[in-house]
Design a protein around this motif. Sequence first.
Motif, PDB file in Angstrom:
ATOM      1  N   ASN A  89       0.822  -1.201   0.000  1.00  0.00           N
ATOM      2  CA  ASN A  89       0.000   0.000   0.000  1.00  0.00           C
ATOM      3  C   ASN A  89       0.861   1.259   0.000  1.00  0.00           C
ATOM      4  OD1 ASN A  89      -1.965   1.953   0.432  1.00  0.00           O
ATOM      5  ND2 ASN A  89      -2.229   1.447   2.594  1.00  0.00           N
ATOM      6  N   ALA A  90       0.754   2.048  -1.052  1.00  0.00           N
ATOM      7  CA  ALA A  90       1.555   3.263  -1.170  1.00  0.00           C
ATOM      8  C   ALA A  90       1.228   4.279  -0.085  1.00  0.00           C
ATOM      9  CB  ALA A  90       1.350   3.890  -2.548  1.00  0.00           C
ATOM     10  N   ASN A  91      -0.014   4.283   0.426  1.00  0.00           N
ATOM     11  CA  ASN A  91      -0.372   5.233   1.477  1.00  0.00           C
ATOM     12  C   ASN A  91       0.393   4.964   2.770  1.00  0.00           C
ATOM     13  OD1 ASN A  91      -2.765   5.285  -0.458  1.00  0.00           O
ATOM     14  ND2 ASN A  91      -3.245   6.996   0.897  1.00  0.00           N
ATOM     15  N   SER A  92       0.903   3.759   2.929  1.00  0.00           N
ATOM     16  CA  SER A  92       1.781   3.463   4.063  1.00  0.00           C
ATOM     17  C   SER A  92       3.230   3.781   3.736  1.00  0.00           C
ATOM     18  CB  SER A  92       1.658   1.986   4.459  1.00  0.00           C
ATOM     19  OG  SER A  92       0.378   1.696   4.970  1.00  0.00           O
ATOM     20  N   PHE A  93       3.604   3.652   2.472  1.00  0.00           N
ATOM     21  CA  PHE A  93       5.003   3.850   2.107  1.00  0.00           C
ATOM     22  C   PHE A  93       5.396   5.321   2.025  1.00  0.00           C
ATOM     23  CE2 PHE A  93       5.457  -0.549   1.600  1.00  0.00           C
ATOM     24  CZ  PHE A  93       6.817  -0.809   1.523  1.00  0.00           C
ATOM     25  N   GLU A 115       8.342  10.078  20.744  1.00  0.00           N
ATOM     26  CA  GLU A 115       9.016  11.272  20.227  1.00  0.00           C
ATOM     27  C   GLU A 115       8.604  11.582  18.791  1.00  0.00           C
ATOM     28  OE1 GLU A 115      13.536  12.848  19.107  1.00  0.00           O
ATOM     29  OE2 GLU A 115      13.271  11.233  20.574  1.00  0.00           O
ATOM     30  N   ASP A 116       8.616  10.584  17.942  1.00  0.00           N
ATOM     31  CA  ASP A 116       8.405  10.843  16.512  1.00  0.00           C
ATOM     32  C   ASP A 116       6.954  11.153  16.177  1.00  0.00           C
ATOM     33  OD1 ASP A 116      11.062  10.369  16.368  1.00  0.00           O
ATOM     34  OD2 ASP A 116      10.943   8.518  15.210  1.00  0.00           O
ATOM     35  N   SER A 117       6.009  10.676  16.996  1.00  0.00           N
ATOM     36  CA  SER A 117       4.606  11.016  16.752  1.00  0.00           C
ATOM     37  C   SER A 117       4.245  12.376  17.332  1.00  0.00           C
ATOM     38  CB  SER A 117       3.682   9.946  17.344  1.00  0.00           C
ATOM     39  OG  SER A 117       3.769   9.926  18.762  1.00  0.00           O
ATOM     40  N   SER A 118       5.044  12.878  18.262  1.00  0.00           N
ATOM     41  CA  SER A 118       4.771  14.207  18.824  1.00  0.00           C
ATOM     42  C   SER A 118       5.460  15.308  18.027  1.00  0.00           C
ATOM     43  CB  SER A 118       5.215  14.274  20.289  1.00  0.00           C
ATOM     44  OG  SER A 118       6.610  14.092  20.402  1.00  0.00           O
ATOM     45  N   THR A 119       6.533  14.962  17.314  1.00  0.00           N
ATOM     46  CA  THR A 119       7.226  15.958  16.491  1.00  0.00           C
ATOM     47  C   THR A 119       6.753  15.943  15.042  1.00  0.00           C
ATOM     48  OG1 THR A 119       9.001  14.410  15.918  1.00  0.00           O
ATOM     49  CG2 THR A 119       9.297  15.754  17.913  1.00  0.00           C
ATOM     50  N   GLY A 120       6.111  14.858  14.616  1.00  0.00           N
ATOM     51  CA  GLY A 120       5.718  14.714  13.219  1.00  0.00           C
ATOM     52  C   GLY A 120       6.810  14.112  12.367  1.00  0.00           C
ATOM     53  N   MET A 121       7.905  13.701  12.997  1.00  0.00           N
ATOM     54  CA  MET A 121       8.976  13.053  12.247  1.00  0.00           C
ATOM     55  C   MET A 121       8.453  11.789  11.558  1.00  0.00           C
ATOM     56  SD  MET A 121      12.741  12.215  13.686  1.00  0.00           S
ATOM     57  CE  MET A 121      13.894  11.154  12.849  1.00  0.00           C
ATOM     58  N   LEU A 122       7.547  11.081  12.239  1.00  0.00           N
ATOM     59  CA  LEU A 122       6.814   9.978  11.621  1.00  0.00           C
ATOM     60  C   LEU A 122       5.402  10.479  11.351  1.00  0.00           C
ATOM     61  CD1 LEU A 122       6.268   7.099  10.703  1.00  0.00           C
ATOM     62  CD2 LEU A 122       5.881   6.468  13.095  1.00  0.00           C
ATOM     63  N   PRO A 123       5.060  10.769  10.094  1.00  0.00           N
ATOM     64  CA  PRO A 123       3.753  11.364   9.782  1.00  0.00           C
ATOM     65  C   PRO A 123       2.629  10.328   9.737  1.00  0.00           C
ATOM     66  CG  PRO A 123       5.096  11.232   7.798  1.00  0.00           C
ATOM     67  CD  PRO A 123       5.946  10.714   8.917  1.00  0.00           C
ATOM     68  N   VAL A 124       2.184   9.917  10.916  1.00  0.00           N
ATOM     69  CA  VAL A 124       1.050   9.008  11.060  1.00  0.00           C
ATOM     70  C   VAL A 124      -0.035   9.762  11.814  1.00  0.00           C
ATOM     71  CG1 VAL A 124       0.210   6.917  12.181  1.00  0.00           C
ATOM     72  CG2 VAL A 124       2.395   6.889  10.981  1.00  0.00           C
ATOM     73  N   SER A 134      -2.660   4.219  12.961  1.00  0.00           N
ATOM     74  CA  SER A 134      -1.499   3.734  12.202  1.00  0.00           C
ATOM     75  C   SER A 134      -1.644   3.958  10.697  1.00  0.00           C
ATOM     76  CB  SER A 134      -1.227   2.246  12.483  1.00  0.00           C
ATOM     77  OG  SER A 134       0.113   1.909  12.158  1.00  0.00           O
ATOM     78  N   TYR A 135      -2.482   4.931  10.316  1.00  0.00           N
ATOM     79  CA  TYR A 135      -2.612   5.332   8.914  1.00  0.00           C
ATOM     80  C   TYR A 135      -1.776   6.587   8.672  1.00  0.00           C
ATOM     81  CZ  TYR A 135      -6.389   2.051   7.912  1.00  0.00           C
ATOM     82  OH  TYR A 135      -7.120   0.910   7.701  1.00  0.00           O
ATOM     83  N   GLY A 136      -1.168   6.659   7.507  1.00  0.00           N
ATOM     84  CA  GLY A 136      -0.276   7.756   7.203  1.00  0.00           C
ATOM     85  C   GLY A 136      -0.977   9.082   6.983  1.00  0.00           C
ATOM     86  N   HIS A 137      -0.208  10.152   7.158  1.00  0.00           N
ATOM     87  CA  HIS A 137      -0.650  11.519   6.895  1.00  0.00           C
ATOM     88  C   HIS A 137      -0.995  11.652   5.414  1.00  0.00           C
ATOM     89  CE1 HIS A 137      -0.054  16.016   7.705  1.00  0.00           C
ATOM     90  NE2 HIS A 137      -0.182  15.961   6.393  1.00  0.00           N
ATOM     91  N   HIS A 138      -2.199  12.152   5.131  1.00  0.00           N
ATOM     92  CA  HIS A 138      -2.601  12.384   3.744  1.00  0.00           C
ATOM     93  C   HIS A 138      -2.765  13.891   3.548  1.00  0.00           C
ATOM     94  CE1 HIS A 138      -5.166  10.709   0.143  1.00  0.00           C
ATOM     95  NE2 HIS A 138      -4.294  11.621  -0.238  1.00  0.00           N
ATOM     96  N   TYR A 139      -3.890  14.464   4.002  1.00  0.00           N
ATOM     97  CA  TYR A 139      -4.002  15.920   4.051  1.00  0.00           C
ATOM     98  C   TYR A 139      -4.029  16.355   5.506  1.00  0.00           C
ATOM     99  CZ  TYR A 139      -4.636  16.172  -0.940  1.00  0.00           C
ATOM    100  OH  TYR A 139      -4.421  16.086  -2.291  1.00  0.00           O
ATOM    101  N   ASP A 198      -8.038   6.934   6.958  1.00  0.00           N
ATOM    102  CA  ASP A 198      -7.990   8.165   6.174  1.00  0.00           C
ATOM    103  C   ASP A 198      -9.219   8.230   5.271  1.00  0.00           C
ATOM    104  OD1 ASP A 198      -6.884  10.417   4.655  1.00  0.00           O
ATOM    105  OD2 ASP A 198      -6.529   8.918   3.095  1.00  0.00           O
ATOM    106  N   ILE A 199      -9.976   9.338   5.330  1.00  0.00           N
ATOM    107  CA  ILE A 199     -11.243   9.429   4.613  1.00  0.00           C
ATOM    108  C   ILE A 199     -11.033   9.445   3.100  1.00  0.00           C
ATOM    109  CG2 ILE A 199     -11.349  11.953   4.623  1.00  0.00           C
ATOM    110  CD1 ILE A 199     -14.330   9.546   5.172  1.00  0.00           C
ATOM    111  N   ASN A 200      -9.900   9.985   2.640  1.00  0.00           N
ATOM    112  CA  ASN A 200      -9.538   9.994   1.217  1.00  0.00           C
ATOM    113  C   ASN A 200     -10.680  10.523   0.353  1.00  0.00           C
ATOM    114  OD1 ASN A 200      -7.824   9.697  -0.919  1.00  0.00           O
ATOM    115  ND2 ASN A 200      -8.096   7.491  -1.129  1.00  0.00           N
ATOM    116  N   SER A 201     -11.139  11.714   0.686  1.00  0.00           N
ATOM    117  CA  SER A 201     -12.276  12.319  -0.003  1.00  0.00           C
ATOM    118  C   SER A 201     -11.909  13.716  -0.470  1.00  0.00           C
ATOM    119  CB  SER A 201     -13.479  12.393   0.944  1.00  0.00           C
ATOM    120  OG  SER A 201     -14.478  13.215   0.402  1.00  0.00           O
ATOM    121  N   HIS A 202     -11.959  13.953  -1.778  1.00  0.00           N
ATOM    122  CA  HIS A 202     -11.536  15.237  -2.331  1.00  0.00           C
ATOM    123  C   HIS A 202     -12.704  16.171  -2.639  1.00  0.00           C
ATOM    124  CE1 HIS A 202      -8.077  12.572  -3.057  1.00  0.00           C
ATOM    125  NE2 HIS A 202      -7.352  13.656  -2.962  1.00  0.00           N
ATOM    126  N   ASP A 203     -13.873  15.907  -2.064  1.00  0.00           N
ATOM    127  CA  ASP A 203     -15.065  16.694  -2.390  1.00  0.00           C
ATOM    128  C   ASP A 203     -14.862  18.180  -2.115  1.00  0.00           C
ATOM    129  OD1 ASP A 203     -16.637  14.245  -2.864  1.00  0.00           O
ATOM    130  OD2 ASP A 203     -16.362  13.975  -0.720  1.00  0.00           O
TER     131      ASP A 203
END
Length: 671
Positions: A349-353, A423-432, A436-441, A459-464
Amino acid sequence: MANGFAGKILILHLDKETYETVPTSKYEEWIGGHGMAAALFWDYCEDKTITDPADPKNVCVLATSPIAGTPTPSGGGRAEMVAVGTQGYPTPWFTRSNMGGRFGPMMKHAGYDAFVLLGQAKRKVWISVVNDRVTFNDAESLWGLDTQETQEALMPQMVHDYHAGDWNTIASGWRDAGKTTQRPAILTTGPNPENYGPLSSLVSDMAHVIGQGGFGGVWAAKNLKAIGFLGTKSIEIADPQAMMDARLWAQQYTWGGHADNPNKYIGMQDISSPPGNSTRFYGTGVSSRPYGCVGCVRACRGRTSNYYGNEAMCIGFHWFTPQDKAAHDGVITENTAKAATLLNRVGMNANSFMPITFWLMRLYEKGLIGPGKEIESNLPFEKMGTIEFANALISSIVNLADIGADLALGLQPCAEKWGRWEEDSSTGMLPVLQYSYGHHYDPRTSADWGFASILTDRDINSHDLDFPCYWTPSQNYAQGREPDVSAARLAEIMGKKLVPFCDPEMIDYSDEGIYKKPCAKAVAWTIYYNRSWKNTVGLCDWAWTDLVNPYGKDFEGMTPDGEPKFLNACTGWNKSFEDVIWLGKKVYDLDRAIWQLQGRTREVEIFSDYVYDQPQNPKVPQTSYEIAYCLPTYNEETHEWAYKDVSGRQLDREKTEELKSHFYRAWVRSR
């Protein structure tokens, strides 16, 4: 009766290697797609409290809709899958994903609107469905094959004396129905998907993907490698003349209807977009042409002369772009297209990569990963941005080698194992962002997108609202010009078209507006529209909704008039746009009932800490595509609308909880 449905649902008992069918009419009230699939899950799942995706009682359903396989523009190719997925964490929620292409339509041509997977096979199997002939076959020799190798191996097995691109006989004694030039449509896992369930996907053709949710891992737990359909039956609709009238009416809103004199509109467009995608670079000297799913008039995908990047789009194409650009002075090379094909071939899944890509880059820059480092790894990090590194990274996950054994656990579990999560979830170094779904918008700016994500399962993945409210003004200001549609005019359009709420302040993205009741309405509308017209009826997210359209009168698109025209032409119904929106609420109610049984509470519906602790910064990207967030805002004192750059803010925890309360109250009280 001709109503767009194939008429049967295929129930597959994997443990017994038997099957039965039930009439689709039993579930027509749910229309199809997510609604029908969720209802089937509810009826066939004996224990809806399960949170273990590998539990044999987990039920996996894929459903099409009455518009699938029809000329409905940008709606004829969709299919929706549900199950308890492997990606969600710490609780694997009942979840969903969907796909385009030709798999869903071919399933209908074989005579089925949906299939239901029950139990766990006692051996590794793949399933062939050729019209009414259903067979369970040994898949031991296929288990280590990638998605392309699997499809190439199975197509000749589904059709005796198979000839690609020529007539094939699939049944003797029939003149027309026994022959077809169509290839079987096959949906398959990648190699050894049990190794990387949370990152896994299901792939048909080159890049039509059931992506988010980790459904490849669900199939692996059921010992299912692939399922293929080939059919020669017709899909009959209720009113062909109404369908053609609707197509001709819709043509005036599409690029194809104005190909000789296309509009020079700047901004992200829905169904009015020209074919292809100018953001994809396949390589120097590589030619490409637009390619679309069944029934599509937008054709947003591409076919290339050198094979790489075929059919991939959006994050599925650009997951490797950050490393590619970093290694090549900000320029995208052919490595991005090659990495896209590589990922789809292994069924990941590219949304995880995308978040994995950013995270590994930052860990390496800080000297935290590599030989003898805090995170021990022998991957060639000095070659990041090359296809050699992409291949090494993906291979490590497939084979559970090096850091791949930890990454295969999923984003948050991996970070916890490395001692990096807090640490990484509070700084955004790991954008999740959540579960456990990745940052989209970014929810700090596109608040409705973020809130809709935490209030569902992924992730809702909705561009409406994303296309007209974020991308279009942001792209214009990035080019130093005013958008063609002013903020005030955009609010007027939304006040007319966001049925049934019709509140222009639903698109107030000001610092105050994102916590108010109108924003809660926007979140509800986004969820209901997705659970209805997109996930259930099967309209494509990259074409619908059509709220703002440069070819429409005063920039008004086809929504809410267009969607019912096509559904009713197929079914013979007389449903209004609002009727189906409220069905979306009913489908969401069903989803929440399942989550409740799984143990869902409002306390888990939160973002990762960086959303609250760190200001959004467009100079520190969380994806490969975000730009400064210029969004419509409303000033209550002056009663004026204006576009404003809202980058740099963060969400307030208490106010986020207030917004959730607004949503819960409105959700419970609404129809």
